[in-house]
Design a protein around this motif. Structure first.
Motif, PDB file in Angstrom:
ATOM      1  N   GLU A 235       9.851   4.239  24.166  1.00  0.00           N
ATOM      2  CA  GLU A 235      10.238   2.820  24.179  1.00  0.00           C
ATOM      3  C   GLU A 235       9.177   1.959  23.490  1.00  0.00           C
ATOM      4  O   GLU A 235       9.491   1.131  22.627  1.00  0.00           O
ATOM      5  CB  GLU A 235      10.437   2.349  25.622  1.00  0.00           C
ATOM      6  CG  GLU A 235      10.744   0.860  25.738  1.00  0.00           C
ATOM      7  CD  GLU A 235      10.415   0.310  27.109  1.00  0.00           C
ATOM      8  OE1 GLU A 235       9.762  -0.756  27.169  1.00  0.00           O
ATOM      9  OE2 GLU A 235      10.798   0.949  28.113  1.00  0.00           O
ATOM     10  N   PHE A 236       7.914   2.161  23.848  1.00  0.00           N
ATOM     11  CA  PHE A 236       6.848   1.361  23.244  1.00  0.00           C
ATOM     12  C   PHE A 236       6.642   1.735  21.775  1.00  0.00           C
ATOM     13  O   PHE A 236       6.260   0.888  20.971  1.00  0.00           O
ATOM     14  CB  PHE A 236       5.551   1.525  24.039  1.00  0.00           C
ATOM     15  CG  PHE A 236       5.464   0.609  25.226  1.00  0.00           C
ATOM     16  CD1 PHE A 236       4.787  -0.601  25.146  1.00  0.00           C
ATOM     17  CD2 PHE A 236       6.077   0.939  26.437  1.00  0.00           C
ATOM     18  CE1 PHE A 236       4.711  -1.453  26.236  1.00  0.00           C
ATOM     19  CE2 PHE A 236       6.014   0.101  27.528  1.00  0.00           C
ATOM     20  CZ  PHE A 236       5.328  -1.103  27.436  1.00  0.00           C
ATOM     21  N   HIS A 237       6.919   2.985  21.425  1.00  0.00           N
ATOM     22  CA  HIS A 237       6.861   3.356  20.010  1.00  0.00           C
ATOM     23  C   HIS A 237       7.932   2.593  19.238  1.00  0.00           C
ATOM     24  O   HIS A 237       7.689   2.095  18.124  1.00  0.00           O
ATOM     25  CB  HIS A 237       7.059   4.865  19.848  1.00  0.00           C
ATOM     26  CG  HIS A 237       6.838   5.338  18.440  1.00  0.00           C
ATOM     27  ND1 HIS A 237       7.660   6.240  17.812  1.00  0.00           N
ATOM     28  CD2 HIS A 237       5.880   5.017  17.530  1.00  0.00           C
ATOM     29  CE1 HIS A 237       7.225   6.467  16.581  1.00  0.00           C
ATOM     30  NE2 HIS A 237       6.141   5.731  16.390  1.00  0.00           N
ATOM     31  N   GLY A 238       9.118   2.485  19.846  1.00  0.00           N
ATOM     32  CA  GLY A 238      10.170   1.699  19.211  1.00  0.00           C
ATOM     33  C   GLY A 238       9.764   0.245  19.042  1.00  0.00           C
ATOM     34  O   GLY A 238      10.040  -0.383  18.008  1.00  0.00           O
ATOM     35  N   ARG A 239       9.079  -0.299  20.009  1.00  0.00           N
ATOM     36  CA  ARG A 239       8.658  -1.708  19.918  1.00  0.00           C
ATOM     37  C   ARG A 239       7.618  -1.897  18.819  1.00  0.00           C
ATOM     38  O   ARG A 239       7.582  -2.942  18.160  1.00  0.00           O
ATOM     39  CB  ARG A 239       8.138  -2.171  21.283  1.00  0.00           C
ATOM     40  CG  ARG A 239       9.230  -2.111  22.343  1.00  0.00           C
ATOM     41  CD  ARG A 239       8.743  -2.514  23.714  1.00  0.00           C
ATOM     42  NE  ARG A 239       8.516  -3.957  23.790  1.00  0.00           N
ATOM     43  CZ  ARG A 239       8.143  -4.581  24.907  1.00  0.00           C
ATOM     44  NH1 ARG A 239       7.940  -3.872  26.018  1.00  0.00           N
ATOM     45  NH2 ARG A 239       7.959  -5.879  24.910  1.00  0.00           N
ATOM     46  N   TYR A 240       6.764  -0.881  18.632  1.00  0.00           N
ATOM     47  CA  TYR A 240       5.838  -0.948  17.495  1.00  0.00           C
ATOM     48  C   TYR A 240       6.611  -0.842  16.176  1.00  0.00           C
ATOM     49  O   TYR A 240       6.386  -1.619  15.243  1.00  0.00           O
ATOM     50  CB  TYR A 240       4.803   0.170  17.590  1.00  0.00           C
ATOM     51  CG  TYR A 240       4.057   0.390  16.293  1.00  0.00           C
ATOM     52  CD1 TYR A 240       3.066  -0.494  15.885  1.00  0.00           C
ATOM     53  CD2 TYR A 240       4.385   1.456  15.460  1.00  0.00           C
ATOM     54  CE1 TYR A 240       2.409  -0.320  14.678  1.00  0.00           C
ATOM     55  CE2 TYR A 240       3.728   1.644  14.254  1.00  0.00           C
ATOM     56  CZ  TYR A 240       2.744   0.752  13.869  1.00  0.00           C
ATOM     57  OH  TYR A 240       2.101   0.917  12.668  1.00  0.00           O
ATOM     58  N   LEU A 241       7.560   0.110  16.099  1.00  0.00           N
ATOM     59  CA  LEU A 241       8.325   0.297  14.862  1.00  0.00           C
ATOM     60  C   LEU A 241       9.182  -0.919  14.543  1.00  0.00           C
ATOM     61  O   LEU A 241       9.457  -1.191  13.365  1.00  0.00           O
ATOM     62  CB  LEU A 241       9.208   1.538  14.984  1.00  0.00           C
ATOM     63  CG  LEU A 241       8.467   2.887  15.010  1.00  0.00           C
ATOM     64  CD1 LEU A 241       9.437   4.021  15.308  1.00  0.00           C
ATOM     65  CD2 LEU A 241       7.747   3.126  13.681  1.00  0.00           C
TER      66      LEU A 241
ATOM     67  N   SER B 188      -0.809  -0.670  23.252  1.00  0.00           N
ATOM     68  CA  SER B 188      -0.297  -0.823  21.887  1.00  0.00           C
ATOM     69  C   SER B 188       0.465  -2.129  21.737  1.00  0.00           C
ATOM     70  O   SER B 188       0.453  -2.750  20.667  1.00  0.00           O
ATOM     71  CB  SER B 188       0.604   0.365  21.515  1.00  0.00           C
ATOM     72  OG  SER B 188       1.821   0.337  22.245  1.00  0.00           O
ATOM     73  N   ARG B 189       1.119  -2.569  22.833  1.00  0.00           N
ATOM     74  CA  ARG B 189       1.883  -3.817  22.770  1.00  0.00           C
ATOM     75  C   ARG B 189       0.952  -5.022  22.658  1.00  0.00           C
ATOM     76  O   ARG B 189       1.192  -5.940  21.873  1.00  0.00           O
ATOM     77  CB  ARG B 189       2.765  -3.949  24.008  1.00  0.00           C
ATOM     78  CG  ARG B 189       3.770  -5.077  23.912  1.00  0.00           C
ATOM     79  CD  ARG B 189       4.743  -4.825  22.785  1.00  0.00           C
ATOM     80  NE  ARG B 189       5.405  -6.062  22.358  1.00  0.00           N
ATOM     81  CZ  ARG B 189       6.049  -6.180  21.211  1.00  0.00           C
ATOM     82  NH1 ARG B 189       6.101  -5.152  20.375  1.00  0.00           N
ATOM     83  NH2 ARG B 189       6.625  -7.303  20.891  1.00  0.00           N
TER      84      ARG B 189
ATOM     85  N   GLN C  36      -3.018   3.826  18.757  1.00  0.00           N
ATOM     86  CA  GLN C  36      -2.855   4.049  20.195  1.00  0.00           C
ATOM     87  C   GLN C  36      -1.490   4.644  20.529  1.00  0.00           C
ATOM     88  O   GLN C  36      -1.395   5.598  21.298  1.00  0.00           O
ATOM     89  CB  GLN C  36      -3.066   2.734  20.960  1.00  0.00           C
ATOM     90  CG  GLN C  36      -4.483   2.183  20.888  1.00  0.00           C
ATOM     91  CD  GLN C  36      -5.516   3.161  21.429  1.00  0.00           C
ATOM     92  OE1 GLN C  36      -5.331   3.728  22.504  1.00  0.00           O
ATOM     93  NE2 GLN C  36      -6.588   3.368  20.687  1.00  0.00           N
ATOM     94  N   ILE C  37      -0.404   4.110  19.969  1.00  0.00           N
ATOM     95  CA  ILE C  37       0.922   4.602  20.331  1.00  0.00           C
ATOM     96  C   ILE C  37       1.166   5.996  19.762  1.00  0.00           C
ATOM     97  O   ILE C  37       1.827   6.833  20.402  1.00  0.00           O
ATOM     98  CB  ILE C  37       2.029   3.610  19.894  1.00  0.00           C
ATOM     99  CG1 ILE C  37       3.356   3.971  20.556  1.00  0.00           C
ATOM    100  CG2 ILE C  37       2.164   3.548  18.396  1.00  0.00           C
ATOM    101  CD1 ILE C  37       3.339   3.939  22.059  1.00  0.00           C
TER     102      ILE C  37
END
Length: 728
Positions: free
Chosen positions: A554-560, A517-518, A532-533
């Motif tokens: 954590e990666f969901h936060g980076r997407y948000l 996702s990143r 994906q996330i």
């Protein structure tokens, strides 16, 4: 460089684009404009005086090779023997004929030519036939020919001892076919080429042949050759098709000649349609042909049929290898139990001697040409069962995963992973040293294997080896998270996630959907990143692995962060809570520090400066306080603190944060994406302080990093350097 008659020199390649009966060299429709009477013999013809085959009129990008032949002739203190090496169809014959024309003035006493491939019949041609014809052309009447082979050889050496004679030999398969034709005169020379697996022996004998390897044509000259052979391709409308045809032929002159033949014979043939046909790798070799005649696959077939059974087996087996290079261990894995008591090494030697593979530094090999790889795959599909082919690929991928697992551990440290690293590395020697040097070595190896890693995921997924596909994709993130090859990361992650789903590898699927996702977000593919996330979040609800769950949040936060920063704060807080609840020592503490760091960055983006500074300082202390401080993440935190001061206009205070971050990232190796971020920010601070020259230096390095990794900021950095007067 000019010809003897004053014409400007141009490199050429022979090409009867209407008949491929000769397979290795194609003669006929393209003729030289000059004619020179010489001493020559062609095959078994008994003609006492004829002309050397004309140097082909269309000849590109061989000036360096001609100059090298000239240098070898000039430096020779005795009879000069040059062995032109390269895969079938690369233009060896054309080069030698052109050299015979180019350097004719050096050999006033005659030029002799013999082509073993034209002798015909099932019996292998021997040098006696060539010696007999040479003596006839050198003035020995038939009734005075010596009655024995030894006598004819002695007479030939006697006749050439005092002169300057050039001999060109084609189609030889055995060293003796060349060795016995070497003229005796110290000012003489012999130029030879052939595809026999034993000819390399000529180069290792005392005072033996000087090797001259011939490479495929670069795109520019391949395009020039195709236009020359088929002038209608010079039209602008055919430009895109021309580029695709050149790419399909991969610089192999014989392939270009055959493609030109298909277009030239039929004026109604469409270049775009042919390019479409050649785009299919599975049928490319059969599509590259002269109309109604021999295919390129048949041209390679002559070399293949000369191989021993074991070498032919290895040739087909290695065609399945998705990487560019291989070694004896991989070759042995490809053969499995079929490697035999002698092992794979002598078989690789046979393939190399046959000009099908080439040996590189460090005991590594590769196929001589991309189209040879396709031929190996095609022959495997024709001769071997699907089960055999899949078994070969499985064994080779298993071997690849061993150093890949060691590299993951060296780069990423001991962490929870959906891949059982202990099982992969059991009983194997770790190729990487401990500590920072090991990380640098592992990253260097991963970088060198970049193409192989993505190709391996593709090949495994296509072959239905789903378990291996997702495991290689997971292990490859050790490269992508440090050197952000975003396009590779995105494709590998998506393929690997689907393979994990097929294989039932739930933890692997979650990890891959989370991390990819990143890459997708950085590429601007936000819809895919969201898909994906969110799928990873959904799957994470059914697992007990708290650290993996925390990673998803954590990666969901980076997407948000990119679409809804206020919601990102809650995602980071949830990630911190999960890490704090996990009983995994350093990994849990590091995970919590990551959540605090990203939360601080989000607060900075929302303008909540004091809160952000406090969170970032907290994160910096956490990373430096780990058992074995995480200097990479500490450098990223320093960059964020520098950005915070930069945003407040305190440029001087920001400088040491950026400088320390860059020094740490350079010292540890890898992490080039974060180094680029720090350099851009440092350039902003330096520009504000009036230090434009220093700022440009950092911007150029950031641009270099993004170009190498295929990052999306390349054009922005180029534009900025142009606008500020720096060098793009």
């Amino acid at each position: 460089m000019k010809n003897d008659d004053g014409r400007p020199h141009r490199n050429e390649i022979g090409g009867d684009v209407g008949s491929a009966a000769q397979v290795g060299t194609v003669h006929g429709d393209v003729h030289s404009t000059s004619h020179r009477t010489t001493i020559v013999v062609d095959g078994d013809r008994a003609s006492s005086r004829t002309s050397m085959p004309s140097a082909p009129a269309v000849f590109v990008d061989r000036e360096h090779d001609l100059e090298e032949i000239g240098r070898l002739l000039e430096r020779a203190t005795g009879t000069c023997v040059v062995l032109c090496e390269g895969p079938r169809g690369v233009g060896k014959s054309a080069l030698l004929l052109r050299a015979a024309d180019e350097f004719a003035g050096r050999f006033p006493d005659g030029r002799l030519y013999y082509d073993y491939s034209r002798t015909g019949g099932a019996r292998r041609a021997d040098p006696d036939a060539a010696l007999t014809q040479f003596l006839l052309t050198l003035g020995v009447r038939e009734e005075f020919l010596p009655g024995t082979y030894e006598g004819r050889l002695a007479e030939y050496r006697n006749r050439t001892a005092g002169g300057a004679v050039l001999v060109v030999v084609e189609g030889a398969e055995e060293p003796a076919q060349v060795r016995q034709l070497v003229p005796a005169g110290p000012r003489s020379a012999l130029l030879a080429c052939g595809d026999g697996p034993a000819l390399a022996e000529l180069s290792i004998e005392p005072g033996g042949a000087l090797p001259l390897p011939l490479d495929p044509l670069p795109d520019e000259h391949a395009r020039e050759l195709l236009r020359a052979l088929c002038p209608r391709l010079g039209r602008d409308a055919d430009g895109p098709a021309l580029d695709r045809l050149v790419a399909a032929c991969e610089g192999l002159p014989l392939a270009l000649v055959m493609v030109a033949g298909r277009l030239g014979r039929d004026r109604r043939a469409d270049a775009t349609a042919l390019a479409d046909e050649l785009s299919d790798e599975k049928h490319r070799l059969s599509a590259i042909r002269v109309n109604g005649g021999t295919t390129l696959s048949a041209a390679f077939g002559l070399s293949y049929r000369r191989l021993s059974g074991g070498a032919a087996e290895l040739y087909r087996a290695l065609g399945a290898w998705p990487g560019e290079a291989f070694d004896t261990a991989l070759a042995a894995a490809a053969l499995g139990e079929d490697a035999g008591p002698g092992g794979a090494a002598p078989l690789l030697g046979e393939l190399t001697a046959a000009n099908l593979t080439v040996e590189e530094a460090g005991g590594r090999f590769r196929f001589r040409h991309g189209l040879i790889v396709l031929d190996a795959r095609d022959r495997a599909a024709e001769e071997d069962s699907a089960a055999v082919r899949t078994g070969r690929l499985r064994r080779m991928l298993d071997l690849l995963m061993v150093p890949l697992a060691f590299a993951d551990r060296a780069v990423m440290g001991k962490r929870t992973s959906p891949v059982d690293l202990d099982a992969l590395t059991a009983g194997a020697r770790d190729p990487f040293p401990e500590g920072d040097e090991g990380k640098k070595a592992a990253l260097a190896w991963l970088r060198s294997e970049r193409g192989t890693l993505l190709a391996a995921v593709r090949a495994a997924a296509a072959a239905g080896l789903h378990g291996r596909a997702w495991r290689i994709a997971v292990l490859s993130t050790a490269l992508y998270m440090n050197i952000r090859y975003l396009q590779d990361w995105a494709e590998s992650g998506l393929l690997g996630a689907e393979a994990a789903r097929e294989d039932g590898g739930l933890h692997g699927e979650i990890r891959l959907r989370t991390t990819v996702s990143r890459a997708l977000a950085d590429l601007g593919r936000m819809d895919q990143a969201k898909q994906q996330i969110e799928r990873a979040l959904e799957l994470a609800g059914s697992i007990d692995d708290l650290l993996l769950k925390a990673s998803v949040y954590e990666f969901h936060g980076r997407y948000l962060d990119l679409v809804d920063p206020e919601r990102a704060l809650a995602a980071y807080t949830r990630a911190e809570e999960l890490c704090s609840a996990a009983e995994d020592g350093r990994n849990a503490r590091r995970g919590a520090a990551l959540a605090v760091y990203f939360r601080g960055r989000t607060l900075a983006g929302l303008g909540r400066t004091e809160e952000a500074a406090a969170e970032l300082e907290d994160a910096l202390g956490r990373f430096l306080g780990l058992s074995g401080p995480d200097e990479r993440m500490a450098a990223r935190v320093r960059t964020s603190l520098g950005d915070l001061h930069l945003k407040e206009g305190d440029h001087q205070r920001a400088l040491p944060y950026f400088t320390a971050a860059i020094e740490a990232l350079e010292r540890r190796g890898g992490n080039s994406h974060y180094e680029a971020m720090a350099r851009e920010s440092l350039a902003d601070a330096l520009t504000a302080l009036g230090l434009r020259g220093e700022a440009d230096r950092h911007l150029r390095r950031a641009l270099e990093i993004h170009r190498e990794g295929g990052g999306p900021r390349v054009r922005d950095l180029e534009r900025r350097l142009e606008e500020e007067g720096g060098e793009g």
